[in-house]
Design a protein around this motif. Structure first.
Motif, PDB file in Angstrom:
ATOM      1  N   ARG A   6       8.133 -14.447  11.143  1.00  0.00           N
ATOM      2  CA  ARG A   6       6.954 -13.927  10.462  1.00  0.00           C
ATOM      3  C   ARG A   6       5.773 -14.107  11.400  1.00  0.00           C
ATOM      4  NH1 ARG A   6       5.544 -15.014   4.240  1.00  0.00           N
ATOM      5  NH2 ARG A   6       7.308 -13.562   4.087  1.00  0.00           N
ATOM      6  N   ALA A   7       5.230 -12.994  11.853  1.00  0.00           N
ATOM      7  CA  ALA A   7       4.182 -12.977  12.865  1.00  0.00           C
ATOM      8  C   ALA A   7       2.825 -12.721  12.217  1.00  0.00           C
ATOM      9  CB  ALA A   7       4.478 -11.894  13.891  1.00  0.00           C
ATOM     10  N   HIS A   8       1.933 -13.676  12.340  1.00  0.00           N
ATOM     11  CA  HIS A   8       0.563 -13.523  11.842  1.00  0.00           C
ATOM     12  C   HIS A   8      -0.273 -12.905  12.962  1.00  0.00           C
ATOM     13  CE1 HIS A   8       0.957 -16.004   8.124  1.00  0.00           C
ATOM     14  NE2 HIS A   8       2.048 -16.373   8.782  1.00  0.00           N
ATOM     15  N   VAL A   9      -0.826 -11.725  12.699  1.00  0.00           N
ATOM     16  CA  VAL A   9      -1.482 -10.942  13.744  1.00  0.00           C
ATOM     17  C   VAL A   9      -2.910 -10.620  13.311  1.00  0.00           C
ATOM     18  CG1 VAL A   9      -1.387  -8.817  15.083  1.00  0.00           C
ATOM     19  CG2 VAL A   9       0.740  -9.982  14.447  1.00  0.00           C
ATOM     20  N   ASP A  10      -3.856 -10.890  14.201  1.00  0.00           N
ATOM     21  CA  ASP A  10      -5.273 -10.754  13.872  1.00  0.00           C
ATOM     22  C   ASP A  10      -5.657  -9.314  13.551  1.00  0.00           C
ATOM     23  OD1 ASP A  10      -5.458 -13.427  14.444  1.00  0.00           O
ATOM     24  OD2 ASP A  10      -6.464 -13.171  16.382  1.00  0.00           O
ATOM     25  N   VAL A  11      -6.452  -9.189  12.481  1.00  0.00           N
ATOM     26  CA  VAL A  11      -7.061  -7.924  12.089  1.00  0.00           C
ATOM     27  C   VAL A  11      -8.521  -8.210  11.776  1.00  0.00           C
ATOM     28  CG1 VAL A  11      -7.130  -6.114  10.331  1.00  0.00           C
ATOM     29  CG2 VAL A  11      -4.923  -6.960  11.148  1.00  0.00           C
ATOM     30  N   GLY A  12      -9.423  -7.389  12.276  1.00  0.00           N
ATOM     31  CA  GLY A  12     -10.839  -7.604  11.998  1.00  0.00           C
ATOM     32  C   GLY A  12     -11.704  -6.740  12.888  1.00  0.00           C
ATOM     33  N   SER A  13     -13.000  -6.852  12.713  1.00  0.00           N
ATOM     34  CA  SER A  13     -13.919  -5.999  13.468  1.00  0.00           C
ATOM     35  C   SER A  13     -13.810  -6.230  14.970  1.00  0.00           C
ATOM     36  CB  SER A  13     -15.359  -6.244  12.992  1.00  0.00           C
ATOM     37  OG  SER A  13     -15.727  -7.605  13.187  1.00  0.00           O
ATOM     38  N   GLU A  14     -13.388  -7.442  15.371  1.00  0.00           N
ATOM     39  CA  GLU A  14     -13.292  -7.762  16.791  1.00  0.00           C
ATOM     40  C   GLU A  14     -12.138  -7.042  17.478  1.00  0.00           C
ATOM     41  OE1 GLU A  14     -15.265 -10.970  14.518  1.00  0.00           O
ATOM     42  OE2 GLU A  14     -13.427  -9.802  14.297  1.00  0.00           O
ATOM     43  N   VAL A  15     -11.063  -6.761  16.742  1.00  0.00           N
ATOM     44  CA  VAL A  15      -9.851  -6.181  17.350  1.00  0.00           C
ATOM     45  C   VAL A  15      -9.342  -4.949  16.615  1.00  0.00           C
ATOM     46  CG1 VAL A  15      -9.090  -8.373  18.353  1.00  0.00           C
ATOM     47  CG2 VAL A  15      -8.372  -7.769  16.031  1.00  0.00           C
ATOM     48  N   GLY A  16      -9.950  -4.601  15.486  1.00  0.00           N
ATOM     49  CA  GLY A  16      -9.445  -3.497  14.690  1.00  0.00           C
ATOM     50  C   GLY A  16      -8.028  -3.786  14.212  1.00  0.00           C
ATOM     51  N   ILE A  17      -7.139  -2.793  14.338  1.00  0.00           N
ATOM     52  CA  ILE A  17      -5.735  -3.009  13.993  1.00  0.00           C
ATOM     53  C   ILE A  17      -4.846  -2.892  15.234  1.00  0.00           C
ATOM     54  CG2 ILE A  17      -6.049  -2.206  11.631  1.00  0.00           C
ATOM     55  CD1 ILE A  17      -4.701   0.428  12.426  1.00  0.00           C
ATOM     56  N   LEU A  61     -14.297 -11.940   3.765  1.00  0.00           N
ATOM     57  CA  LEU A  61     -15.577 -11.687   3.093  1.00  0.00           C
ATOM     58  C   LEU A  61     -16.733 -11.843   4.065  1.00  0.00           C
ATOM     59  CD1 LEU A  61     -14.983 -13.766  -0.182  1.00  0.00           C
ATOM     60  CD2 LEU A  61     -14.491 -11.345   0.200  1.00  0.00           C
ATOM     61  N   THR A  62     -16.577 -12.767   5.005  1.00  0.00           N
ATOM     62  CA  THR A  62     -17.645 -13.041   5.966  1.00  0.00           C
ATOM     63  C   THR A  62     -17.650 -12.064   7.130  1.00  0.00           C
ATOM     64  OG1 THR A  62     -16.185 -14.624   7.090  1.00  0.00           O
ATOM     65  CG2 THR A  62     -17.660 -15.498   5.400  1.00  0.00           C
ATOM     66  N   ASN A  63     -16.710 -11.143   7.155  1.00  0.00           N
ATOM     67  CA  ASN A  63     -16.586 -10.193   8.258  1.00  0.00           C
ATOM     68  C   ASN A  63     -16.420  -8.802   7.645  1.00  0.00           C
ATOM     69  OD1 ASN A  63     -16.271  -9.129  10.804  1.00  0.00           O
ATOM     70  ND2 ASN A  63     -14.364 -10.203  11.271  1.00  0.00           N
ATOM     71  N   PRO A  64     -17.518  -8.151   7.259  1.00  0.00           N
ATOM     72  CA  PRO A  64     -17.449  -6.881   6.521  1.00  0.00           C
ATOM     73  C   PRO A  64     -16.576  -5.839   7.208  1.00  0.00           C
ATOM     74  CG  PRO A  64     -19.693  -7.708   6.562  1.00  0.00           C
ATOM     75  CD  PRO A  64     -18.910  -8.594   7.483  1.00  0.00           C
ATOM     76  N   GLY A  65     -15.807  -5.145   6.396  1.00  0.00           N
ATOM     77  CA  GLY A  65     -14.915  -4.111   6.902  1.00  0.00           C
ATOM     78  C   GLY A  65     -13.500  -4.586   7.143  1.00  0.00           C
ATOM     79  N   THR A  66     -13.294  -5.922   7.124  1.00  0.00           N
ATOM     80  CA  THR A  66     -11.971  -6.457   7.442  1.00  0.00           C
ATOM     81  C   THR A  66     -10.945  -6.088   6.381  1.00  0.00           C
ATOM     82  OG1 THR A  66     -12.878  -8.279   8.755  1.00  0.00           O
ATOM     83  CG2 THR A  66     -10.656  -8.579   7.862  1.00  0.00           C
ATOM     84  N   LEU A  67     -11.332  -6.098   5.108  1.00  0.00           N
ATOM     85  CA  LEU A  67     -10.366  -5.770   4.060  1.00  0.00           C
ATOM     86  C   LEU A  67      -9.861  -4.340   4.220  1.00  0.00           C
ATOM     87  CD1 LEU A  67      -8.919  -6.908   1.566  1.00  0.00           C
ATOM     88  CD2 LEU A  67     -10.764  -5.962   0.164  1.00  0.00           C
TER      89      LEU A  67
END
Length: 346
Positions: free
Chosen positions: A75-86, A115-121
């Protein structure tokens, strides 16, 4: 090879790993000092521009190493967020597709905040259409400061998409236990028993906390999974207590040679050894339990039937070791002599 028959053992499962962060196969990474969770996350962000190879190539190098060492699913946890997109999800999925004998479940992980990083959801939702399988979360209180809001968001996305849920929870103390009880209550209310994991769950490792036993019972009632990684100075659970309360536990590597830590080998045999060492395993039964947590229990957590049942020399999926027993295998840490999946030598 010794003259005895090979030891046959179940395939290993890495229930918690971060392959997008690894520097495996890349140049040596110099780490910055870190003390708090915020320090580690900030250093993670700073490291994004320091890799020489792509996410796909680094992940492929690490996943290949894991497969050679007997890991058949992870099970690989992979970063998603404004810094890296998808992009990291797409990179890890591309790496996984190059290794069809390794089952890789990807968690879209809001490492940098939700919640602290808008757009992440919205990015997490998009990632579920681009290679991610499972909804992730992180410290609703300690990282986000809004337990209800964070859990509303991740349980809501899980419900809308029909995906399982895996929440990082580093928060310790009674605050950590209170969050775990809330996750358990929401799991039962949503009818998601057996489909929610609390990763790390450091609060469940603190025997001094007054509400620990009550919380363990709530965890068992909700059939939550707990993952531990036996990494460095991180707390580890009391395996006897976990077993007594019927809590489901699986083992992972966490970060392997990334900005968080210079350690890790990509071998779940090594990680099983560390779990035994950190938890004071002495008897053969103690050591065999560690291997079971790293294999059959991980297979149950990921829902992979062939990796959740005992094996023998005729099983189509199995590992073979030059070792006289599972207990000695955990201590000696050899690589498997053969890795076999679906009847084919990998």
């Amino acid at each position: 090879m010794a003259d005895h028959s090979p030891l046959v053992a179940p395939g290993l499962v890495d229930a918690h790993i971060h392959p997008d962060k690894t520097s495996w196969g890349d140049a040596w990474m110099r780490r910055r000092p870190s003390v708090t969770l915020d320090d580690f996350v900030e250093n993670n962000i700073l490291a994004l521009g320091e890799y020489g190879a792509s996410v796909e190539e680094r992940a492929y190098a690490l996943l290949s190493q894991a497969l050679r060492n007997g890991t058949l699913a992870m099970r690989a946890h992979v970063d998603v967020g404004s810094e890296v997109g998808i992009a990291n999800v797409e990179g890890v999925r591309a790496a996984a597709e190059r290794l069809p004998d390794l089952t890789v479940q990807i968690v879209c992980f809001p490492q940098f905040g939700l919640l602290t990083n808008p757009g992440t959801l919205d990015l997490m939702a998009a990632s579920l259409d681009s290679g991610a399988d499972i909804v992730g979360g992180i410290d609703p209180l300690g990282r986000e400061g809004d337990v209800a809001g964070h859990l509303d968001a991740v349980f809501g996305l899980s419900s809308r998409t029909g995906r399982d849920l895996d929440i990082h929870l580093h928060d310790g103390g009674e605050d950590g236990l209170a969050q775990i009880r809330e996750i358990a209550a929401r799991t039962r209310a949503a009818g998601m028993e057996g489909r929610v994991t609390v990763s790390h769950a450091f609060a469940l490792c603190d025997g001094s906390l007054p509400s620990l036993r009550e919380t363990l019972d709530r965890v068992a009632e909700a059939r939550l999974w707990m993952t531990t990684c036996a990494l460095g100075p991180d707390p580890v659970p009391d395996l006897d207590l976990i077993e007594e309360h019927g809590v489901q536990l699986a083992l992972g590597s966490d970060g392997v040679r990334d900005s968080w830590s210079p350690f890790g080998t990509g071998s779940m045999v090594d990680r099983t050894h560390l779990l035994g060492y950190r938890t004071g395993a002495i008897t053969d039964a103690d050591l065999e339990r560690c291997y079971r947590i790293a294999s059959l229990e991980g297979g149950r957590m990921l829902g992979i039937p062939e990796l959740s049942v005992a094996v023998d020399a005729t099983s189509a999926t199995r590992l073979e070791f030059d070792s006289p027993s599972v207990a000695q295998l955990v201590v000696d840490r050899p690589a498997p002599t053969r890795v076999i999946r679906h009847g084919r030598v990998v």
